[in-house]
Motif scaffolding. Structure first.
Motif, mmCIF file in Angstrom:
data_model
loop_
_atom_site.group_PDB
_atom_site.id
_atom_site.type_symbol
_atom_site.label_atom_id
_atom_site.label_comp_id
_atom_site.label_asym_id
_atom_site.label_seq_id
_atom_site.Cartn_x
_atom_site.Cartn_y
_atom_site.Cartn_z
ATOM 1 N N ARG A 169 0.875 -1.179 0.000
ATOM 2 C CA ARG A 169 0.000 0.000 0.000
ATOM 3 C C ARG A 169 0.901 1.214 0.000
ATOM 4 N N MET A 170 0.319 2.371 -0.185
ATOM 5 C CA MET A 170 1.103 3.590 -0.151
ATOM 6 C C MET A 170 1.536 3.910 1.279
ATOM 7 N N LEU A 190 3.501 7.119 -7.985
ATOM 8 C CA LEU A 190 2.067 7.294 -8.217
ATOM 9 C C LEU A 190 1.715 6.859 -9.637
ATOM 10 N N PRO A 191 0.962 5.757 -9.766
ATOM 11 C CA PRO A 191 0.560 4.794 -8.748
ATOM 12 C C PRO A 191 1.707 3.842 -8.412
ATOM 13 N N LEU A 192 1.568 3.117 -7.313
ATOM 14 C CA LEU A 192 2.573 2.150 -6.889
ATOM 15 C C LEU A 192 2.315 0.848 -7.638
ATOM 16 N N ARG A 193 3.053 0.643 -8.690
ATOM 17 C CA ARG A 193 2.779 -0.436 -9.639
ATOM 18 C C ARG A 193 2.847 -1.820 -8.998
ATOM 19 N N ASP A 194 3.916 -2.120 -8.266
ATOM 20 C CA ASP A 194 4.106 -3.471 -7.769
ATOM 21 C C ASP A 194 3.176 -3.832 -6.622
ATOM 22 N N ALA A 195 2.446 -2.871 -6.101
ATOM 23 C CA ALA A 195 1.423 -3.176 -5.099
ATOM 24 C C ALA A 195 0.045 -3.312 -5.734
ATOM 25 N N PHE A 197 -0.839 -1.136 -8.752
ATOM 26 C CA PHE A 197 -1.195 0.153 -9.347
ATOM 27 C C PHE A 197 -2.117 0.935 -8.397
ATOM 28 N N VAL A 198 -1.736 0.957 -7.125
ATOM 29 C CA VAL A 198 -2.590 1.568 -6.115
ATOM 30 C C VAL A 198 -2.209 3.033 -5.887
ATOM 31 N N LEU A 199 -3.205 3.800 -5.492
ATOM 32 C CA LEU A 199 -3.047 5.213 -5.183
ATOM 33 C C LEU A 199 -3.673 5.505 -3.823
ATOM 34 N N PRO A 200 -3.167 6.507 -3.122
ATOM 35 C CA PRO A 200 -3.848 6.954 -1.907
ATOM 36 C C PRO A 200 -5.045 7.821 -2.300
ATOM 37 N N THR A 201 -5.863 8.186 -1.332
ATOM 38 C CA THR A 201 -6.861 9.212 -1.596
ATOM 39 C C THR A 201 -6.148 10.559 -1.693
ATOM 40 N N PRO A 338 -10.403 -0.665 -9.680
ATOM 41 C CA PRO A 338 -9.081 -0.191 -10.095
ATOM 42 C C PRO A 338 -8.913 1.308 -9.916
ATOM 43 N N HIS A 339 -7.714 1.697 -9.486
ATOM 44 C CA HIS A 339 -7.398 3.117 -9.318
ATOM 45 C C HIS A 339 -6.968 3.748 -10.629
ATOM 46 N N THR A 340 -6.411 2.930 -11.545
ATOM 47 C CA THR A 340 -6.010 3.396 -12.869
ATOM 48 C C THR A 340 -6.586 2.420 -13.893
ATOM 49 N N HIS A 341 -6.034 2.385 -15.098
ATOM 50 C CA HIS A 341 -6.532 1.434 -16.098
ATOM 51 C C HIS A 341 -5.775 0.121 -16.078
ATOM 52 N N ASP A 342 -4.965 -0.123 -15.043
ATOM 53 C CA ASP A 342 -4.252 -1.377 -14.855
ATOM 54 C C ASP A 342 -4.560 -1.930 -13.473
ATOM 55 N N PHE A 343 -4.593 -3.248 -13.347
ATOM 56 C CA PHE A 343 -4.839 -3.862 -12.043
ATOM 57 C C PHE A 343 -4.298 -5.280 -12.050
ATOM 58 N N GLN A 344 -4.348 -5.944 -10.897
ATOM 59 C CA GLN A 344 -3.841 -7.306 -10.742
ATOM 60 C C GLN A 344 -4.978 -8.309 -10.585
#
Length: 415
Positions: A169-170, A190-195, A197-201, A338-344
């Protein structure tokens, strides 16, 4: 308690420490479709061949296309730059035009073009270290320099990275404020890819930045994928960039450029950065193909990224429904929204089993739901990354559900 990169033996000599695609050095994680991490060359070749020939995919990544298609991108160059102008020489001409465009988009005084983001961030943080008097850079244990760059900060840049946290997480404001070592700069990916593609609020991000300011540290954003963060934050690019003292952005990860990066910030910083760019061997004689492709990406892809992010949420929801309908005993789509257009996507099967099922589904149906590498996360556990781009807009939710259900049935039969 934080720890330094030096005392983590697993991180020495470029060995991976984060939950990335697999063991061994990862020179560029965005080339997962091309790198040989599966058990055997033939499996990789089948996967890439199936993706290239499939009528339906979620993303057509330009860098995997044939040279003819890549060169065709430059047919639009005349719409973004006057092709009667003299070609660039050591950073002039079209490269300067690209730098001005980036500075305008991010609301910074200036920007400096770099051939790679690895070089751009080393230079940025080296410059800040000279100003702050501290070579210590606080960052996340899963950040790109820690996981993918063979310890370049310490081996080349003369910097000493320390890990604020390694949780998936961030970092939090409390972790930054209470960190037990002094540091001159805080780097946030931003975003943290290896977690995932997560972002904080937005509120969490501003609190983390404020905590760094309380410690009189500069803030640098690893914004390789900053372009697609506006939807999640609900803020324009210039407002996001304004939180940091400097920002790095990439031209190929989301914009489909040939490569390249930019460092944006105060004019005094970018001028010094250009001097270091020369010392690092990054002052390339001519870069006009890369610069033109970046300008085309800013013109074509940047306005569409919010649409991709919105559709990624549709894809993720339908994917969950399809996997459940197909009878999988457990799975995880992360982040759930998803926070962006990529996710796990995480599944309770060995990576080889999942990879075979995904490739066979692509070969037999012409529909590719999972185009990327499946990496082992432990005994009987694997994960992959799902990219949503323009090609995915042709998929309705029902299409995703049907493909996911078919894949799940194949997997449970094999597993």
């Amino acid at each position: 308690m934080g720890d330094t990169a030096e005392n983590r033996t697993a991180a020495q000599d470029g060995r991976r420490t984060g939950p990335g695609p697999g063991p061994g050095p990862d020179p560029d994680p965005d080339l997962d479709l091309e790198t040989d991490r599966e058990p055997g060359q033939k499996l990789r070749e089948r996967r890439v061949a199936a993706w290239r020939s499939a009528p339906r995919v979620l993303a057509r990544l330009g860098f995997l296309g044939p040279l003819r298609e890549r060169l065709a991108l430059l047919e639009a160059a005349g719409s973004v730059y006057d092709l009667d102008e003299t070609a660039d020489l050591y950073g002039g001409g079209v490269v300067e035009a690209l730098e001005e465009r980036v500075a305008g988009l991010l609301g910074t005084e200036a920007a400096a073009f770099f051939p790679t983001g690895t070089m751009a961030q080393q230079v940025a943080l080296r410059c800040w270290a000279g100003r702050s008097g501290s070579p210590v850079v606080a960052l996340h244990g899963l950040s790109h320099p820690e996981v993918h760059e063979r310890n370049a900060f310490s081996r080349v840049g003369g910097l000493r990275p320390v890990r604020v946290t390694s949780e998936p997480r961030m970092p939090t404001a409390a972790e930054v404020r209470d960190f037990d070592e002094p540091f001159g700069a805080l780097m946030l990916e931003l975003p943290l890819r290896d977690a995932g593609f997560v972002l904080p609020t937005w509120e969490e991000l501003t609190e983390v930045v404020d905590a760094a300011r309380e410690r009189e540290a500069v803030v640098h954003f690893d914004g390789a994928r900053l372009w697609e963060c506006t939807t999640h934050f609900g803020r324009p690019l210039e407002e996001i960039a304004a939180l940091a003292d400097s920002v790095y952005v990439s031209f190929y990860k989301s914009l489909d450029g040939f490569g390249g990066a930019a460092l944006a910030g105060p004019a005094t910083l970018t001028e010094e950065a250009k001097a270091w760019r020369h010392r690092y061997g990054g002052n390339v004689f001519q870069q006009f193909p890369t610069a033109l492709s970046a300008l085309i990406g800013l013109e074509r892809e940047l306005p569409r990224l919010p649409e991709y992010v919105t559709h990624a949420r549709v894809v993720a929801a339908a994917l969950r429904e399809g996997l459940e309908a197909g009878g999988l005993p457990w799975f995880r789509v992360h982040p759930e929204v998803p926070h962006t257009h990529d996710f796990q996507v995480w599944l309770p099967y060995d990576a080889g089993v999942v990879a075979e099922a995904a490739i066979r589904a692509a070969e037999e149906t012409g529909t590719v739901l999972f185009a990327n590498h499946w990496g082992s996360k432990g005994p009987g556990l694997s994960s992959t990354e799902v990219y949503v781009r323009a090609a995915a807009l042709e998929w309705a939710a029902d299409d995703v559900r049907a493909a996911a259900s078919d894949f799940a049935r194949r997997l449970t039969a094999d597993g």
